[in-house]
Motif scaffolding. Sequence first.
Motif, PDB file in Angstrom:
ATOM      1  N   ILE A   7       0.838  -1.202   0.000  1.00  0.00           N
ATOM      2  CA  ILE A   7       0.000   0.000   0.000  1.00  0.00           C
ATOM      3  C   ILE A   7       0.873   1.253   0.000  1.00  0.00           C
ATOM      4  CG2 ILE A   7      -1.889   1.215   1.129  1.00  0.00           C
ATOM      5  CD1 ILE A   7      -2.484  -1.410   2.660  1.00  0.00           C
ATOM      6  N   ASP A   8       0.729   2.062  -1.019  1.00  0.00           N
ATOM      7  CA  ASP A   8       1.361   3.378  -1.054  1.00  0.00           C
ATOM      8  C   ASP A   8       0.726   4.268   0.014  1.00  0.00           C
ATOM      9  OD1 ASP A   8       2.744   5.721  -2.194  1.00  0.00           O
ATOM     10  OD2 ASP A   8       0.739   6.264  -2.917  1.00  0.00           O
ATOM     11  N   LEU A   9       1.429   5.321   0.428  1.00  0.00           N
ATOM     12  CA  LEU A   9       0.884   6.223   1.449  1.00  0.00           C
ATOM     13  C   LEU A   9       0.213   7.448   0.836  1.00  0.00           C
ATOM     14  CD1 LEU A   9       2.492   4.444   3.504  1.00  0.00           C
ATOM     15  CD2 LEU A   9       2.911   6.550   4.765  1.00  0.00           C
ATOM     16  N   ASP A  10       1.002   8.402   0.356  1.00  0.00           N
ATOM     17  CA  ASP A  10       0.461   9.680  -0.105  1.00  0.00           C
ATOM     18  C   ASP A  10      -0.420   9.479  -1.338  1.00  0.00           C
ATOM     19  OD1 ASP A  10       1.879  11.886   1.594  1.00  0.00           O
ATOM     20  OD2 ASP A  10       3.433  10.448   1.066  1.00  0.00           O
ATOM     21  N   ASN A  24     -10.049   2.778   6.373  1.00  0.00           N
ATOM     22  CA  ASN A  24      -8.827   2.107   5.938  1.00  0.00           C
ATOM     23  C   ASN A  24      -8.195   1.318   7.080  1.00  0.00           C
ATOM     24  OD1 ASN A  24      -9.128   3.178   3.394  1.00  0.00           O
ATOM     25  ND2 ASN A  24      -7.473   4.677   3.579  1.00  0.00           N
ATOM     26  N   ILE A  25      -8.184   1.924   8.261  1.00  0.00           N
ATOM     27  CA  ILE A  25      -7.609   1.244   9.431  1.00  0.00           C
ATOM     28  C   ILE A  25      -8.371  -0.040   9.729  1.00  0.00           C
ATOM     29  CG2 ILE A  25      -7.187   1.407  11.913  1.00  0.00           C
ATOM     30  CD1 ILE A  25      -6.694   4.418  11.505  1.00  0.00           C
ATOM     31  N   SER A  26      -9.697   0.031   9.718  1.00  0.00           N
ATOM     32  CA  SER A  26     -10.511  -1.151  10.019  1.00  0.00           C
ATOM     33  C   SER A  26     -10.293  -2.254   8.991  1.00  0.00           C
ATOM     34  CB  SER A  26     -11.994  -0.768  10.062  1.00  0.00           C
ATOM     35  OG  SER A  26     -12.249   0.135  11.114  1.00  0.00           O
ATOM     36  N   ALA A  27     -10.227  -1.886   7.726  1.00  0.00           N
ATOM     37  CA  ALA A  27     -10.042  -2.875   6.661  1.00  0.00           C
ATOM     38  C   ALA A  27      -8.666  -3.521   6.744  1.00  0.00           C
ATOM     39  CB  ALA A  27     -10.246  -2.224   5.298  1.00  0.00           C
ATOM     40  N   ILE A  28      -7.655  -2.731   7.018  1.00  0.00           N
ATOM     41  CA  ILE A  28      -6.300  -3.269   7.139  1.00  0.00           C
ATOM     42  C   ILE A  28      -6.203  -4.210   8.330  1.00  0.00           C
ATOM     43  CG2 ILE A  28      -3.934  -2.603   7.761  1.00  0.00           C
ATOM     44  CD1 ILE A  28      -4.301  -0.187   5.868  1.00  0.00           C
ATOM     45  N   PRO A  45      10.736   8.679   4.033  1.00  0.00           N
ATOM     46  CA  PRO A  45      11.726   8.109   4.947  1.00  0.00           C
ATOM     47  C   PRO A  45      11.056   7.633   6.228  1.00  0.00           C
ATOM     48  CG  PRO A  45      11.743  10.478   5.163  1.00  0.00           C
ATOM     49  CD  PRO A  45      10.741  10.162   4.080  1.00  0.00           C
ATOM     50  N   LYS A  46      11.821   7.018   7.094  1.00  0.00           N
ATOM     51  CA  LYS A  46      11.280   6.444   8.326  1.00  0.00           C
ATOM     52  C   LYS A  46      10.540   7.473   9.171  1.00  0.00           C
ATOM     53  CE  LYS A  46      12.793   3.927  12.474  1.00  0.00           C
ATOM     54  NZ  LYS A  46      13.972   3.403  13.203  1.00  0.00           N
ATOM     55  N   SER A  47      11.070   8.690   9.259  1.00  0.00           N
ATOM     56  CA  SER A  47      10.445   9.713  10.104  1.00  0.00           C
ATOM     57  C   SER A  47       9.009  10.001   9.692  1.00  0.00           C
ATOM     58  CB  SER A  47      11.259  11.013  10.045  1.00  0.00           C
ATOM     59  OG  SER A  47      11.245  11.555   8.723  1.00  0.00           O
ATOM     60  N   GLY A  48       8.694   9.812   8.423  1.00  0.00           N
ATOM     61  CA  GLY A  48       7.366  10.117   7.919  1.00  0.00           C
ATOM     62  C   GLY A  48       6.432   8.932   7.869  1.00  0.00           C
ATOM     63  N   ILE A  49       6.837   7.817   8.491  1.00  0.00           N
ATOM     64  CA  ILE A  49       6.058   6.586   8.383  1.00  0.00           C
ATOM     65  C   ILE A  49       5.649   6.023   9.738  1.00  0.00           C
ATOM     66  CG2 ILE A  49       6.092   4.200   7.539  1.00  0.00           C
ATOM     67  CD1 ILE A  49       8.234   5.186   5.502  1.00  0.00           C
ATOM     68  N   LEU A  51       4.687   7.094  12.658  1.00  0.00           N
ATOM     69  CA  LEU A  51       3.445   7.566  13.272  1.00  0.00           C
ATOM     70  C   LEU A  51       2.233   6.937  12.598  1.00  0.00           C
ATOM     71  CD1 LEU A  51       1.942   9.442  15.253  1.00  0.00           C
ATOM     72  CD2 LEU A  51       2.053  11.222  13.496  1.00  0.00           C
ATOM     73  N   TYR A  52       2.247   6.892  11.272  1.00  0.00           N
ATOM     74  CA  TYR A  52       1.124   6.306  10.541  1.00  0.00           C
ATOM     75  C   TYR A  52       1.019   4.809  10.794  1.00  0.00           C
ATOM     76  CZ  TYR A  52       0.683  10.693   7.944  1.00  0.00           C
ATOM     77  OH  TYR A  52       0.496  12.013   7.592  1.00  0.00           O
ATOM     78  N   PHE A  53       2.153   4.129  10.808  1.00  0.00           N
ATOM     79  CA  PHE A  53       2.106   2.686  11.055  1.00  0.00           C
ATOM     80  C   PHE A  53       1.514   2.393  12.427  1.00  0.00           C
ATOM     81  CE2 PHE A  53       3.847  -1.264  12.725  1.00  0.00           C
ATOM     82  CZ  PHE A  53       3.433  -2.149  11.744  1.00  0.00           C
ATOM     83  N   GLU A  54       1.903   3.177  13.404  1.00  0.00           N
ATOM     84  CA  GLU A  54       1.377   2.959  14.758  1.00  0.00           C
ATOM     85  C   GLU A  54      -0.136   3.148  14.805  1.00  0.00           C
ATOM     86  OE1 GLU A  54       3.728   5.647  17.055  1.00  0.00           O
ATOM     87  OE2 GLU A  54       5.398   4.222  17.288  1.00  0.00           O
ATOM     88  N   GLN A  55      -0.659   4.049  13.980  1.00  0.00           N
ATOM     89  CA  GLN A  55      -2.105   4.279  13.947  1.00  0.00           C
ATOM     90  C   GLN A  55      -2.863   3.067  13.412  1.00  0.00           C
ATOM     91  OE1 GLN A  55      -2.954   7.919  11.814  1.00  0.00           O
ATOM     92  NE2 GLN A  55      -1.526   9.098  13.057  1.00  0.00           N
TER      93      GLN A  55
END
Length: 271
Positions: A7-10, A24-28, A45-49, A51-55
């Motif tokens: 899954i791409d992010l932006d 999206n969170i529920s489906a994932i 990069p890692k800094s931009g990912i 937080l989203y992964f933790e969500q």
Amino acid sequence: MIKLIAIDLDGTLLNSEKKIPKENISAIQAAAQAGVKIVLCTGRPKSGIVLYFEQLGLTDEEYIIMNNGCSIYNTKNWELMSYAQITNEELDQLQAAVRDFPEVYLTLTGEKHYYAVGDVVPELVQYDAGLVFDTAKAISLEAIKDSSEIIFQAMYMAKAPVLNPFQAAKEVDLAADFSVVRSQPYIFEAMPKGYTKATALKALSEKLGFSPDDVMAIGDAANDLEMLQFATHSVAMGNATDEVKEICRYQTTVNDQAGVAKAIYDYVLKD
């Protein structure tokens, strides 16, 4: 049967406000509970990912492809599993390309820092660093060479009317030695030759014992093209470019309408 979702992010997982829709969170989470591996696959990069992964609230070991395929991390302990890096000789080549384009800024993504090559950090570069929850640091090329930090990729930044002629003048030469892509109107990227989201996804899939038939990939932009071509189950976002839509097997709704969730329910959890 789909066993891995890339899954791409932006423009894909994130809506236009750079947030993950709750659908999206529920489906994932539902897909992960069904045993499907979730792989975020992004130019960030890692800094931009992180937080989203933790969500996403995933509890099993997952993997993230970052820097447009130049690095793969294991989310269990955020270990750097594999990577490609730009050499000192290639750094010289990248800097030489902007010699006659003073309004095009060379930036570098390292394992630990976001760099602007030069004496100051231009406003546009700092803006982009802020999007990935980082602060850009001005640095000389010699200082980077003297450091031991891994440099994954380079990005040329300028407003489109300035970046367009730069790309027209330099793309062919740069493409001979780097993997290049125009990922944003103000960003033209250069990665180590042969490295894209697709090469990283292929390597990770093989490590996990999956074939392209086991993989679904979802994306929207030029830097997703090779990844989408690799996966048998390719899904274009409703907001994707025409080029992306033309090569994809399926199409979902736009990112502001939780298109990722719809794709997961339509093609992964349909049974």
